[in-house]
Write an enzyme that holds these catalytic residues in place. Sequence first.
Site, PDB file in Angstrom:
ATOM      1  N   TYR A 164       0.867  -1.170   0.000  1.00  0.00           N
ATOM      2  CA  TYR A 164       0.000   0.000   0.000  1.00  0.00           C
ATOM      3  C   TYR A 164       0.907   1.225   0.000  1.00  0.00           C
ATOM      4  O   TYR A 164       2.073   1.147  -0.370  1.00  0.00           O
ATOM      5  CB  TYR A 164      -0.938  -0.096   1.216  1.00  0.00           C
ATOM      6  CG  TYR A 164      -2.078   0.887   1.222  1.00  0.00           C
ATOM      7  CD1 TYR A 164      -2.821   1.153   0.072  1.00  0.00           C
ATOM      8  CD2 TYR A 164      -2.429   1.553   2.389  1.00  0.00           C
ATOM      9  CE1 TYR A 164      -3.862   2.058   0.094  1.00  0.00           C
ATOM     10  CE2 TYR A 164      -3.480   2.456   2.420  1.00  0.00           C
ATOM     11  CZ  TYR A 164      -4.184   2.703   1.265  1.00  0.00           C
ATOM     12  OH  TYR A 164      -5.219   3.597   1.290  1.00  0.00           O
ATOM     13  N   ARG A 217      -7.314  10.263  -9.949  1.00  0.00           N
ATOM     14  CA  ARG A 217      -6.581  10.942  -8.874  1.00  0.00           C
ATOM     15  C   ARG A 217      -5.976   9.890  -7.961  1.00  0.00           C
ATOM     16  O   ARG A 217      -6.485   9.615  -6.888  1.00  0.00           O
ATOM     17  CB  ARG A 217      -7.532  11.866  -8.088  1.00  0.00           C
ATOM     18  CG  ARG A 217      -6.810  12.839  -7.155  1.00  0.00           C
ATOM     19  CD  ARG A 217      -7.723  13.297  -6.045  1.00  0.00           C
ATOM     20  NE  ARG A 217      -8.220  12.204  -5.236  1.00  0.00           N
ATOM     21  CZ  ARG A 217      -7.540  11.619  -4.265  1.00  0.00           C
ATOM     22  NH1 ARG A 217      -6.297  11.992  -3.992  1.00  0.00           N
ATOM     23  NH2 ARG A 217      -8.086  10.636  -3.570  1.00  0.00           N
ATOM     24  N   LYS A 235      -5.851  -2.357  -1.855  1.00  0.00           N
ATOM     25  CA  LYS A 235      -6.939  -2.234  -0.880  1.00  0.00           C
ATOM     26  C   LYS A 235      -7.572  -3.591  -0.589  1.00  0.00           C
ATOM     27  O   LYS A 235      -7.859  -3.927   0.570  1.00  0.00           O
ATOM     28  CB  LYS A 235      -8.010  -1.275  -1.416  1.00  0.00           C
ATOM     29  CG  LYS A 235      -7.558   0.164  -1.554  1.00  0.00           C
ATOM     30  CD  LYS A 235      -7.732   0.936  -0.275  1.00  0.00           C
ATOM     31  CE  LYS A 235      -7.417   2.409  -0.476  1.00  0.00           C
ATOM     32  NZ  LYS A 235      -7.647   3.225   0.702  1.00  0.00           N
ATOM     33  N   GLU A 307     -12.863   4.529  -5.121  1.00  0.00           N
ATOM     34  CA  GLU A 307     -11.466   4.760  -4.778  1.00  0.00           C
ATOM     35  C   GLU A 307     -10.793   5.664  -5.809  1.00  0.00           C
ATOM     36  O   GLU A 307     -10.809   5.391  -7.012  1.00  0.00           O
ATOM     37  CB  GLU A 307     -10.715   3.432  -4.699  1.00  0.00           C
ATOM     38  CG  GLU A 307      -9.296   3.537  -4.172  1.00  0.00           C
ATOM     39  CD  GLU A 307      -9.236   4.047  -2.741  1.00  0.00           C
ATOM     40  OE1 GLU A 307      -8.333   4.857  -2.437  1.00  0.00           O
ATOM     41  OE2 GLU A 307     -10.080   3.632  -1.926  1.00  0.00           O
ATOM     42  N   ASP A 308     -10.216   6.760  -5.334  1.00  0.00           N
ATOM     43  CA  ASP A 308      -9.366   7.654  -6.132  1.00  0.00           C
ATOM     44  C   ASP A 308     -10.042   8.186  -7.388  1.00  0.00           C
ATOM     45  O   ASP A 308      -9.452   8.192  -8.479  1.00  0.00           O
ATOM     46  CB  ASP A 308      -8.045   6.950  -6.469  1.00  0.00           C
ATOM     47  CG  ASP A 308      -7.113   6.897  -5.273  1.00  0.00           C
ATOM     48  OD1 ASP A 308      -7.415   7.547  -4.266  1.00  0.00           O
ATOM     49  OD2 ASP A 308      -6.092   6.192  -5.334  1.00  0.00           O
ATOM     50  N   ASP A 330     -13.669   5.903   0.095  1.00  0.00           N
ATOM     51  CA  ASP A 330     -12.643   5.823   1.131  1.00  0.00           C
ATOM     52  C   ASP A 330     -11.844   7.109   1.236  1.00  0.00           C
ATOM     53  O   ASP A 330     -11.406   7.481   2.321  1.00  0.00           O
ATOM     54  CB  ASP A 330     -11.713   4.642   0.837  1.00  0.00           C
ATOM     55  CG  ASP A 330     -10.805   4.322   2.015  1.00  0.00           C
ATOM     56  OD1 ASP A 330     -11.304   4.318   3.146  1.00  0.00           O
ATOM     57  OD2 ASP A 330      -9.608   4.093   1.794  1.00  0.00           O
ATOM     58  N   ASP A 331     -11.655   7.818   0.124  1.00  0.00           N
ATOM     59  CA  ASP A 331     -10.884   9.059   0.150  1.00  0.00           C
ATOM     60  C   ASP A 331     -11.629  10.144   0.924  1.00  0.00           C
ATOM     61  O   ASP A 331     -10.999  10.986   1.571  1.00  0.00           O
ATOM     62  CB  ASP A 331     -10.607   9.541  -1.276  1.00  0.00           C
ATOM     63  CG  ASP A 331      -9.936   8.477  -2.111  1.00  0.00           C
ATOM     64  OD1 ASP A 331      -8.810   8.100  -1.772  1.00  0.00           O
ATOM     65  OD2 ASP A 331     -10.552   8.000  -3.078  1.00  0.00           O
ATOM     66  N   ASN A 470      -0.345  11.675   0.524  1.00  0.00           N
ATOM     67  CA  ASN A 470       0.358  10.465   0.104  1.00  0.00           C
ATOM     68  C   ASN A 470       0.828  10.607  -1.344  1.00  0.00           C
ATOM     69  O   ASN A 470       0.216  11.317  -2.132  1.00  0.00           O
ATOM     70  CB  ASN A 470      -0.580   9.255   0.203  1.00  0.00           C
ATOM     71  CG  ASN A 470      -0.859   8.842   1.629  1.00  0.00           C
ATOM     72  OD1 ASN A 470       0.037   8.802   2.459  1.00  0.00           O
ATOM     73  ND2 ASN A 470      -2.120   8.563   1.931  1.00  0.00           N
TER      74      ASN A 470
END
Length: 571
Positions: A164, A217, A235, A307-308, A330-331, A470
């Site tokens: 990760y 992203r 993930k 996600e992203d 999740d972001d 990150n």
Amino acid sequence: IVDRFRFSASFRVLLNSIMLAKSVSRYFASGRRIMSDHRPGVGVSGMLRPRVQLSGFSSSSSGQDAPGPLSVPEKHGMDLLRDPSFNKGMATTLKERQSLGIHGLLPPNFISQDAQVERCMKHLSAKPTDLEKYIYLCSLQDRNERLFFRLLKDHLEELMPIIYTPTVGLACQKYGLLFRRPRGLFITIHDKGHIYDILKNWPVKNVKAVCFTDGERILGLGDQGCQGMGIPVGKMALYTGCAAINPQYCLPVTLDVGTNNQELLSDPMYIGLRHKRVTGEAYDEFIDEFISACKARYGSSVLMHFEDFGNHHAFRLLSKYLNNTCCFNDDIQGTASVALAGILGSLRITKNKISDHTFVFLGAGEANLGIAELICLKMEKEGIPKEEAYKKIFMLDSRGLIVTSRPNLTEHKLHFAKDMPACTSLEEVIKNVKPTALIGAAAQPKTFTKEIVEEMARNNERPIIFALSNPTSKAECSAEEAYKWSNNKAVFASGSPFPRYEQDGVVFEPGQGNNAYIFPAVALGVMCCGSINIPDELFLQAARRSLIWYLRKISQWAECTLDCPTSRRQV
């Protein structure tokens, strides 16, 4: 009896995560207006139920026959050895080798899974870079899945930064060059009208969770297109490593609508569609068909993990599907929950309430807006009117402080707009506002300068400084800088791990605000109760419950926000 995935101590892993999962299930059972779809096979025992039962398929180091009957799996001979889900390597016993048609296809010795884990760790320690360690772990997962997850379970603290963040960011950037064997589904915009048929190509029918991205992203690295697949894969591995969810229940997906990254479009090794991103109505129809197809194929309670996605899509899509689909971003929500848990942990050090704090956020994207909204929800639960809670939060985006005089503000930013003169300098905002907490998630490295940290330390006895961007290369400041510039007064956490810092004989353990504290257990709890939607309040509950459990375990540690000597799997 050892089934298809159940390795030693897997129930211990499950029970370590069940504290938070139980609170999630309890939330749904508490009489709130949330529909539930309880289907057969969904439950704690269902999380570890195999597709094919392998009674007696043990890991004896001596090669002696395990007691009890042996059920022969679907595959046989060399096909079984080439299937990572069944291959046990040299841990396969003599009886298993004879019954499964692989006698003679392996060396004659028997090596236990414990010994194989030790051998894997020796291989990893010999790799000179984290990227090479990532490649090794991917190859291990491709040939021996149960050994991979045993290794991850036993060495989660060491391996999480590899599978990760931060290493997965570099892996996504080089995904085309590293690509060896497909993992998950790749669905493109040109597959519109046929997405359900593509889902049928996935060999597992009882999928419980789908983690999907459009790659726009990826972490703080921007548009990585199809190569963002490394994130859903990582993930899903943590679903198993942290919450012991059967990997057969997890499906990583990349939705390829093109990329606006010209460097990728010009790269001959790029593995995705070679055109600009499709947007507008065609994009929305594509996403809608995908989610509808997943619910039709896997049931209305299948967990859809966004996600992203890019900022302009993330909030809009979450709002669209939140009330009719079992989904979360999740972001936005996962980051918010773990950051709030860190802030609540910081209150043990600052010795006051969250409503006593003033927050400045650098960045107004998914992560910071999600954190800010959850902080306001927490203040509201403490009796502070929401409008008053909004006044305690100041946000800066790429154009500076968000103020009411700025035209064309989005709805989410408008809540935090201040009736103040425009200001583009973070340092000036810090001097004028005198916040007690500074949170960064703008992917702008080194923006928490020495002057800013020193100003925070002058204004506060214990300033809260969270550098959450990150990967590590995008962090607003390092742990060492935060501690050194604040004269060791800072209460610090980061998105990616930093090494411990020592000064004058005092060791500081930097906290890590990693979503892995939250999303695996939330997923486990949601799967257990079969809910078909996930309200925002659940993530407030997750932050509170995970912190309560965590503090019980490390109550002897006076200064701890998120990361002390106990395992993430336990949290």
